[in-house]
Design a protein around this motif. Structure first.
Motif, mmCIF file in Angstrom:
data_model
loop_
_atom_site.group_PDB
_atom_site.id
_atom_site.type_symbol
_atom_site.label_atom_id
_atom_site.label_comp_id
_atom_site.label_asym_id
_atom_site.label_seq_id
_atom_site.Cartn_x
_atom_site.Cartn_y
_atom_site.Cartn_z
ATOM 1 N N ARG A 190 28.183 -2.888 28.392
ATOM 2 C CA ARG A 190 27.696 -3.689 27.276
ATOM 3 C C ARG A 190 28.551 -3.511 26.028
ATOM 4 N N GLU A 192 32.235 -4.235 24.644
ATOM 5 C CA GLU A 192 33.472 -4.981 24.913
ATOM 6 C C GLU A 192 34.710 -4.106 24.769
ATOM 7 N N ARG A 224 32.195 -13.415 27.972
ATOM 8 C CA ARG A 224 31.229 -14.222 28.719
ATOM 9 C C ARG A 224 31.605 -14.281 30.199
ATOM 10 N N TRP A 226 33.360 -12.048 31.720
ATOM 11 C CA TRP A 226 33.145 -10.692 32.219
ATOM 12 C C TRP A 226 31.684 -10.494 32.610
ATOM 13 N N ASN A 227 30.774 -10.886 31.747
ATOM 14 C CA ASN A 227 29.353 -10.723 32.043
ATOM 15 C C ASN A 227 28.954 -11.493 33.300
ATOM 16 N N ASN A 236 25.548 -3.714 37.949
ATOM 17 C CA ASN A 236 24.450 -2.968 37.350
ATOM 18 C C ASN A 236 23.562 -2.343 38.429
#
Length: 286
Positions: A190, A192, A224, A226-227, A236
């Motif tokens: 979370r 960057e 974005r 990457w997420n 996760n």
């Protein structure tokens, strides 16, 4: 046994306005320090357990602070340069406090052991970093080596631990270091500024398609995007599964073996239990 107050004692050395304004002290090695205090408290060195936990934590913070310097690259403004300089100075300062504390207590032999452990950590880091530069590291290897790096300083006390307690000490140190590492990696996803060469980076590089690997190889990927790819490869949940496994192994060791200090160990474990609670996991997937 004395109450655990090592993080509070460490603030005497870490809470300076200059440091807080221009840099940030890394996370305190709380689980490892607390575990060390418990096991040293069972030895002939009882009475020095808090000193050893504090001194070793300061060395760890010094090394982790110096590690932050390597993440800064490219042109730097005045603020970035000042932060970089403060990372150097803060790391050196914390390292000097470790020497002072142990020397004042007459624990010269332990200064030598911890100094030797620092050299071993640095050598191991260089080997790992060389492989990382060549993109030759798997996600599991990265995690395994990071755990070993977290353990090394604290392993300096193994010879001090009674023989009957050494297997448990080594196993718990491994598992709690694993928990600390995984928690740190969950938080890194979370941030960057910390995406490069994180566990998520290596997991995606290992399992991603050619286009995704190319973006990572060039170190060019928007937050974005990457997420989205982190969600695509369930990074996760992969980490949470590993954390659950480590927690389970700790619980088995403590409660099936009927070991002493179970209540204290449960307190060390408690922060990691929050990560695997459903509400926490859902929030981290957002």
């Amino acid at each position: 046994m004395n109450s655990y107050r090592v993080p509070q004692l460490a603030k005497k050395y870490t809470d300076y306005d200059m440091i807080r304004q221009h840099t940030e002290i890394p996370s305190f090695p709380d689980s490892r320090a607390r575990l060390l205090q418990v096991f040293v408290g069972r030895t002939d060195e009882k009475g020095h357990q808090e000193l050893y936990a504090l001194a070793t934590s300061l060395v760890q913070l010094a090394m982790d602070t110096h590690d932050r310097i390597d993440t800064i690259s490219g042109d730097r403004g005045e603020q970035e340069m000042r932060s970089r300089q403060l990372n150097v100075l803060a790391g050196d300062y914390l390292s000097s406090r470790f020497y002072q504390l142990l020397a004042h207590a007459g624990k010269i032999e332990m200064i030598g052991k911890l100094s030797g452990a620092v050299s071993e950590v640095n050598a191991r880091k260089m080997t790992l970093y060389e492989r990382m530069k060549k993109l030759l590291v798997s996600a599991d290897e990265y995690l395994r080596e990071t755990v070993q790096l977290r353990m090394q300083l604290f392993l300096s006390f193994t010879d001090m631990i009674p023989d009957k307690d050494k297997p448990l000490w080594n196993s718990l140190l491994t598992e709690f270091s694993t928990c600390e590492t995984i928690a740190a990696e969950l938080n890194r996803m979370r941030d960057e500024q910390q995406l490069l060469h994180s566990y998520a980076f290596w997991h995606i590089y290992e399992y991603g398609n050619d286009e995704e690997r190319s973006h990572l190889h060039q170190m060019k990927i928007e937050l974005r995007a990457w997420n989205a790819v982190v969600l695509k490869y369930s990074v996760n949940e992969v980490l949470l599964d590993k954390l659950r496994e480590s927690i389970h192994r700790i619980q088995l060791m403590l409660h099936e073996g009927g070991h002493q200090d179970v209540q204290e160990m449960d307190a060390i474990l408690e922060p990691y239990l929050t990560y695997v609670q459903p509400s926490h996991a859902v929030v981290r997937e957002d």
